[in-house]
Design an enzyme around this catalytic site. Sequence first.
Site, PDB file in Angstrom:
ATOM      1  N   LYS A 179       0.822  -1.208   0.000  1.00 11.54           N
ATOM      2  CA  LYS A 179       0.000   0.000   0.000  1.00 11.54           C
ATOM      3  C   LYS A 179       0.864   1.270   0.000  1.00 11.54           C
ATOM      4  CE  LYS A 179      -3.536  -2.515  -0.318  1.00 11.54           C
ATOM      5  NZ  LYS A 179      -4.427  -3.136   0.641  1.00 11.54           N
TER       6      LYS A 179
HETATM    7  C1  LIG Z   1      -5.485  -4.284   0.975  1.00  7.25           C
HETATM    8  C2  LIG Z   1      -6.953  -4.072   0.996  1.00  7.25           C
HETATM    9  C3  LIG Z   1      -7.747  -4.398   2.108  1.00  7.25           C
HETATM   10  C4  LIG Z   1      -7.232  -5.147   3.286  1.00  7.25           C
HETATM   11  O1  LIG Z   1      -6.137  -4.577   3.861  1.00  7.25           O
HETATM   12  P1  LIG Z   1      -5.264  -5.367   4.943  1.00  7.25           P
HETATM   13  O2  LIG Z   1      -4.554  -4.266   5.661  1.00  7.25           O
HETATM   14  O3  LIG Z   1      -4.350  -6.272   4.197  1.00  7.25           O
HETATM   15  O4  LIG Z   1      -6.194  -6.111   5.831  1.00  7.25           O
HETATM   16  C5  LIG Z   1      -9.078  -4.054   2.081  1.00  7.25           C
HETATM   17  N1  LIG Z   1      -9.640  -3.472   1.011  1.00  7.25           N
HETATM   18  C6  LIG Z   1      -8.927  -3.175  -0.081  1.00  7.25           C
HETATM   19  C7  LIG Z   1      -9.594  -2.493  -1.231  1.00  7.25           C
HETATM   20  C8  LIG Z   1      -7.563  -3.486  -0.131  1.00  7.25           C
HETATM   21  O5  LIG Z   1      -6.851  -3.228  -1.235  1.00  7.25           O
END
Ligand SMILES: *Cc1c(COP(=O)(O)O)cnc(C)c1O
Length: 387
Positions: free
Chosen positions: A185
Site C-alpha cells: 500500500k
Molecule cells: C489491501 C486491501 C484491504 C485489506 O487490507 P489489509 O490491511 O491487508 O487487511 C481491504 N480493502 C482493499 C480495497 C484493499 O486493497
Amino acid sequence: MKREPYLVFGSPRIEEDEIAEVVDSLRSGWISTGPKVARFEEMFRDYIGCRFARATSSCTAGLHLAMVVAGVEPGDEVITTPLTFAATANAILHAGGKPVFVDIDPHTFNIDPKKIPEKITAQTRAIVPVHLAGRPCPMNPILEIAEPHNLLVIEDAAHAIEAQYHGRKIGTIGDLTVFSFYVTKNLTTGEGGMITTNRADWSEAIERFALHGLSRGAWKRFSDDGFKHYEVVVPGFKYNMMDIQAALGIHQLGKIEAYHKRREEIWRRYDEAFTSAPLDLSPLPEENTVHARHLYVVRLRLDELKINRDGVVEQLHRRGIGTGIHYRALHLHSYYRETFGLRPEDFPHATDYSERAFSLPLSAKLTDRDVEDVIAILTEVLEENRR
Ligand SMILES: *Cc1c(COP(=O)(O)O)cnc(C)c1O
C-alpha cells in the site's frame, strides 16, 4: 528481452530511519501497543484532519470493527462494489451482515451511485464505497443517497490515503473510514490499518473492541503508571497495532507526499508510453479531486490481441516483470457466486474489467530504469501478440 533481477510487484521503499526506529522499539523493550502507536495515531489524525484515528492490526480488522461499532448485525444488508479485495465484503459477513453488490461505473471503476437506490431495502444499514486504485468515489451523490434512508457510509480507503474529494480529505467525509498499511500500500507498516471518524463514542468503542473489550487505556496497565485493574466490558477482538509496526508508519507518513509525487511521475511516463498500445488506460482524475495513485491499471483490448490477460501476465512474469490483478470481482469467486447466486452478467462492467485488467508496478521504490524496463517489456509482449 528479460529483466534481471526480477521486478517484484509492490515492493515497498524502506529506508534507514525506519529500520532504526524499529530497532529502537526492540531495544526499548516496548514491542507491542505503546507510545509509538499513540504517536502514529496522532500524526495520522493530523495528516487526515479528522477528529479521531485508531490504529488496528490490519485494514481487514478495521473494516470488521467499523461494521461492529456502526451496529451492522445479522439480517442487515450492506451495499458495496463487487470490484474490490475480498476483505471489504468478508468484513460485512464477519459482522453478520449481507453484502449487496452494485455494479461499477465503467469510466471510473468505482461503485455507480446511480445504481445504488434500486438495491436499498428496509434491511439496508450502510454503504461501503471503495476508492479503487486511489480514485475517490463520488462522495456527494453517495451521501445524498444515504441521508434520507439513514444509511451509514463506511469507506474502504485502503488505496486512498492521499486522496481528496472536493477539497476534503478522504477520511473526513463518511461516518467511518478504514485505511490499509499492508506491504504493497501507499504507506506500509508491514501489516496494519487505521480507522478515522469524527465521533468520539465510536472512537472509544473501536479502542475497546480492538483489545478484548477491555476498559479504556488498558495497554497502560503494563507501564510505570502503577497497577490498575482492567475490566472486560464487551467481548472484543485482538486487533491492536504493535509499536514495531507504528515505528515504520511514523517515518512512512513523513514521506507520503514525496512518494505520491514520485508515483504521479511514473504514472505520467506510463500514460505517455502506452498511448498507441492496444490498451485502455485509466482516465484522468475527476475535476476537483486528488487521486492517490495507488494502482496503475491497464485493460487489454482483447479484440486487437491473440492472447488473453492471464497470458500477458504470465509472459511478463517470465520476462522478469511482476504485475498484480486488482481485481477479479467478488461475484466471480466461488463463495460469493454460490452463496448469493450471482452470475457474471449481473455486474457486466465489473465482469468486463475483471477479464481485461492488470496493474503495473507503481511503487515509489522504482527507479527510472525499472519503469523503462516495464514499458519496453510490456510493449514487446503486446507487439508479439497483436492480431
Ligand atoms: C489491501 C486491501 C484491504 C485489506 O487490507 P489489509 O490491511 O491487508 O487487511 C481491504 N480493502 C482493499 C480495497 C484493499 O486493497
